[in-house]
Write an enzyme that holds these catalytic residues in place. Structure first.
Site, PDB file in Angstrom:
ATOM      1  N   SER A 162     100.480  58.343  79.332  1.00  0.00           N
ATOM      2  CA  SER A 162     100.438  56.914  79.634  1.00  0.00           C
ATOM      3  C   SER A 162      99.837  56.729  81.025  1.00  0.00           C
ATOM      4  CB  SER A 162     101.835  56.314  79.494  1.00  0.00           C
ATOM      5  OG  SER A 162     101.793  54.905  79.541  1.00  0.00           O
ATOM      6  N   ASP A 325      98.514  53.542  68.504  1.00  0.00           N
ATOM      7  CA  ASP A 325      98.772  53.160  69.896  1.00  0.00           C
ATOM      8  C   ASP A 325      97.938  51.923  70.252  1.00  0.00           C
ATOM      9  OD1 ASP A 325      99.186  52.957  72.617  1.00  0.00           O
ATOM     10  OD2 ASP A 325      98.873  55.081  73.017  1.00  0.00           O
ATOM     11  N   HIS A 354     102.567  53.748  70.848  1.00  0.00           N
ATOM     12  CA  HIS A 354     102.455  54.360  72.168  1.00  0.00           C
ATOM     13  C   HIS A 354     103.624  55.290  72.464  1.00  0.00           C
ATOM     14  CE1 HIS A 354     100.903  54.761  76.193  1.00  0.00           C
ATOM     15  NE2 HIS A 354     102.021  54.317  76.742  1.00  0.00           N
TER      16      HIS A 354
END
Length: 373
Positions: A162, A325, A354
């Site tokens: 991330s 995602d 995600h």
């Protein structure tokens, strides 16, 4: 000095496995891209496994926005939960601590021991609204100073997921001589527009809470901080990071059709509870600072272009993404792999969105082992 209305770790709390290094004292502050200086700067980290005499076995793992340095190990004093990558870090695991010295750093600007808005300045006052804006490059500068203090000149591997992936990428772009291998998970070279929209909404929810007080809420009585706005911001992001299929599996099916009111109530209670949990363990001002850093995150900032930046990477690179995602979609990972010489993109099928790297770490494990070598 104890602060109110914050989930930040504070001096006097049990340190757990955290260690602390002041990388920039007040008299030698960290120069920031915004034009300000920040000092003193203390960085919190945790580590597992012995560092080799030649320091060649060090692995750096950079967490996502709201996660801390406790990636492995049990819950206990100083740690509210077991390590968030517990299944991947340890003896015989993907990051085998019989072979490697794993280091996980709490983000600069965060609230789990590294300097952030809930930290005290040189005069003993909480930074609060005075905390400066950060760039990804500022955070990596602080991380590099910590690595210097630990005597680690080159990382065997740098792993980031991330927004932690943006910092891992910056390490490989700005310090290619210090990164041998690179693993980017659910990451991107720049913030995509839909993700930026989510971050803008989260920021507004926090700042429009009537108890935000411009970020100056630490001195107010307990319960007078921006809990509602902060919790709603987290609830919104938590819902969006999942997928329709994931939510259907958890709350849909026959119950959704036969008892829609009850199913809606259960779903609403669950989503709102996730926001309340974040308020209890995270700081609202840190959320703002780090979210704004994520908004500005592009490896092309201050460089000729994103392509020019990616071309600087010399590390052996693997890129992992997830088909569902929405925060950092597969196209973002393909862009990374296309721009980094020799990189490979692995787009994994999952309905977890995600959160794939958190909820299904076994999906990432083969590529983590491949990166470790």
């Amino acid at each position: 000095m104890r602060l109110n209305n914050t989930g930040a770790w504070q001096p006097g709390d049990p340190p757990g496995n955290r260690r602390f290094i002041t990388t920039h004292p007040a008299e030698a502050p960290l120069p920031l891209r915004c034009g300000r200086n920040l000092g003193p700067v203390t960085m919190a980290y945790e580590s597992w496994g012995a560092l080799a005499p030649d320091r060649s076995n060090a692995v750096l793992i950079l967490p996502p926005l709201t996660m801390n340095s406790h990636a492995a190990g049990p819950a206990g004093p100083g740690h509210r939960a077991e390590g968030w990558w517990n299944s991947l870090i340890g003896p015989g695991k993907a990051v085998d601590t019989n072979r490697f010295h794993a280091v996980v750093i709490n983000n600069l600007g965060g609230c789990d021991g590294s300097t952030g808005p809930a930290s005290l300045d040189a005069e003993g006052r909480p930074w609060a609204s005075r905390f400066p804006a950060l760039e990804i490059r500022d955070q990596v500068d602080a991380e590099a100073a910590l690595a210097d203090a630990l005597g680690i000149e080159r990382w065997h591997a740098v792993v980031g997921m991330s927004i932690g992936g943006a910092r891992a990428l910056e390490w490989a772009v700005s310090r290619p001589d210090r990164v041998d291998r690179l693993l980017l998970v659910a990451a991107a070279a720049r913030t995509w527009i839909e993700q930026a929209g989510q971050l803008h909404i989260e920021l507004e929810l926090i700042q429009r809470d009537p108890h935000f007080h411009g970020g100056e809420f630490y001195h107010l009585p307990e319960g007078c901080g921006p809990r509602t706005g902060s919790a709603l911001a987290r609830s919104f992001s938590h819902m969006r990071y999942g997928t329709e299929s994931y939510w259907q599996d958890r709350f849909g099916g026959e119950a959704w059709n036969q008892d829609p009111d009850g199913a809606h109530d259960r779903f609403r209670a669950y989503v709102l509870a996730q926001g309340d949990k974040l308020w209890e363990r995270f700081d609202a001002n840190s959320n703002l600072v780090l979210s704004e850093t994520a908004l500005r995150a592009t490896v092309g900032r201050g460089r000729a272009s994103v392509d020019d930046a990616l071309a600087q990477v010399t590390a052996r690179t693997h890129v992992v993404g997830f088909t569902t995602d929405r925060a950092y979609p597969p196209a973002a990972q393909r862009e990374l792999a296309a721009g980094i010489k020799g990189a490979t993109a692995h787009i994994l099928e999952t309905d977890l969105g995600h959160y794939g790297f958190m909820l299904a770490p076994h999906l990432v494990e083969p590529y983590l082992r491949l990166t470790m070598g």
